[in-house]
Design a protein around this motif. Structure first.
Motif, PDB file in Angstrom:
ATOM      1  N   CYS A  21       0.869  -1.174   0.000  1.00  0.00           N
ATOM      2  CA  CYS A  21       0.000   0.000   0.000  1.00  0.00           C
ATOM      3  C   CYS A  21       0.902   1.219   0.000  1.00  0.00           C
ATOM      4  O   CYS A  21       1.515   1.539   1.029  1.00  0.00           O
ATOM      5  N   TRP A  35      -5.541  -2.777   6.774  1.00  0.00           N
ATOM      6  CA  TRP A  35      -5.957  -3.601   5.643  1.00  0.00           C
ATOM      7  C   TRP A  35      -7.318  -4.212   5.975  1.00  0.00           C
ATOM      8  O   TRP A  35      -7.517  -4.723   7.090  1.00  0.00           O
ATOM      9  N   ARG A  44     -17.315  -6.120   4.191  1.00  0.00           N
ATOM     10  CA  ARG A  44     -15.895  -5.866   4.338  1.00  0.00           C
ATOM     11  C   ARG A  44     -15.495  -6.050   5.799  1.00  0.00           C
ATOM     12  O   ARG A  44     -16.207  -5.617   6.707  1.00  0.00           O
ATOM     13  N   TYR A  94      -8.283  -4.141   0.627  1.00  0.00           N
ATOM     14  CA  TYR A  94      -8.209  -2.693   0.596  1.00  0.00           C
ATOM     15  C   TYR A  94      -7.283  -2.188   1.700  1.00  0.00           C
ATOM     16  O   TYR A  94      -7.329  -2.696   2.822  1.00  0.00           O
ATOM     17  N   TRP A 114      -9.010   5.661   1.475  1.00  0.00           N
ATOM     18  CA  TRP A 114      -9.062   4.266   1.042  1.00  0.00           C
ATOM     19  C   TRP A 114      -8.426   4.109  -0.322  1.00  0.00           C
ATOM     20  O   TRP A 114      -8.587   4.971  -1.199  1.00  0.00           O
ATOM     21  N   GLN A 116      -7.882   1.525  -3.829  1.00  0.00           N
ATOM     22  CA  GLN A 116      -8.838   0.974  -4.787  1.00  0.00           C
ATOM     23  C   GLN A 116      -9.048  -0.527  -4.640  1.00  0.00           C
ATOM     24  O   GLN A 116      -9.979  -1.054  -5.219  1.00  0.00           O
ATOM     25  N   GLY A 117      -8.225  -1.222  -3.910  1.00  0.00           N
ATOM     26  CA  GLY A 117      -8.401  -2.656  -3.737  1.00  0.00           C
ATOM     27  C   GLY A 117      -7.562  -3.474  -4.699  1.00  0.00           C
ATOM     28  O   GLY A 117      -7.302  -3.067  -5.825  1.00  0.00           O
TER      29      GLY A 117
END
Length: 124
Positions: A21, A35, A44, A94, A114, A116-117
């Motif tokens: 990340c 995470w 989620r 994420y 956040w 984008q995953g």
């Protein structure tokens, strides 16, 4: 603040992946990072987090002992090393950031930013 998650992919059960990340836009040393993951049809959920102040780490029970979160402030990056992967780890992962916060890092609402995953798929 921008977060870029990467490192996902397809792996067999028992294998390993390292997610990254990368953050930009603010001094990274003040970011606490978490995470989270979302599997198809599920909400989620929290996976792991690391505090900016003393790099304290937090893990969900489902990944404790298999996943390791770490940070490299010089590279403005947080890593999630995943080992002993299981099919139930399959999800979009994420990363999220909170500037200056050190509490409630296991809660999604704590985080202001956040990424984008990135998809992680574990085959049996």
């Amino acid at each position: 603040v921008q977060l870029q998650a990467s490192g996902g992919g397809l792996v067999q059960a028992g294998g390993s992946l390292r997610l990254s990340c990368a953050a930009s836009g603010r001094p990274f040393s003040r970011f606490s990072v978490g995470w989270f993951r979302q599997a198809p049809g599920k909400e989620r959920e929290f996976v792991a987090a690391i505090s900016w102040r003393d790099s304290s780490t937090y893990y969900s029970d489902s990944v404790k002992g298999r996943f390791t979160i770490s940070r490299d402030n010089a590279k403005s990056t947080v890593y999630l090393q995943m080992s002993g992967l299981k099919p139930e780890d399959t999800a979009v992962y994420y990363c999220a950031a909170e500037i200056g916060g050190i509490h409630y890092l296991t809660y999604q609402r704590t985080y202001d930013y956040w990424g984008q995953g990135t998809q992680v798929t574990v085959s049996s």
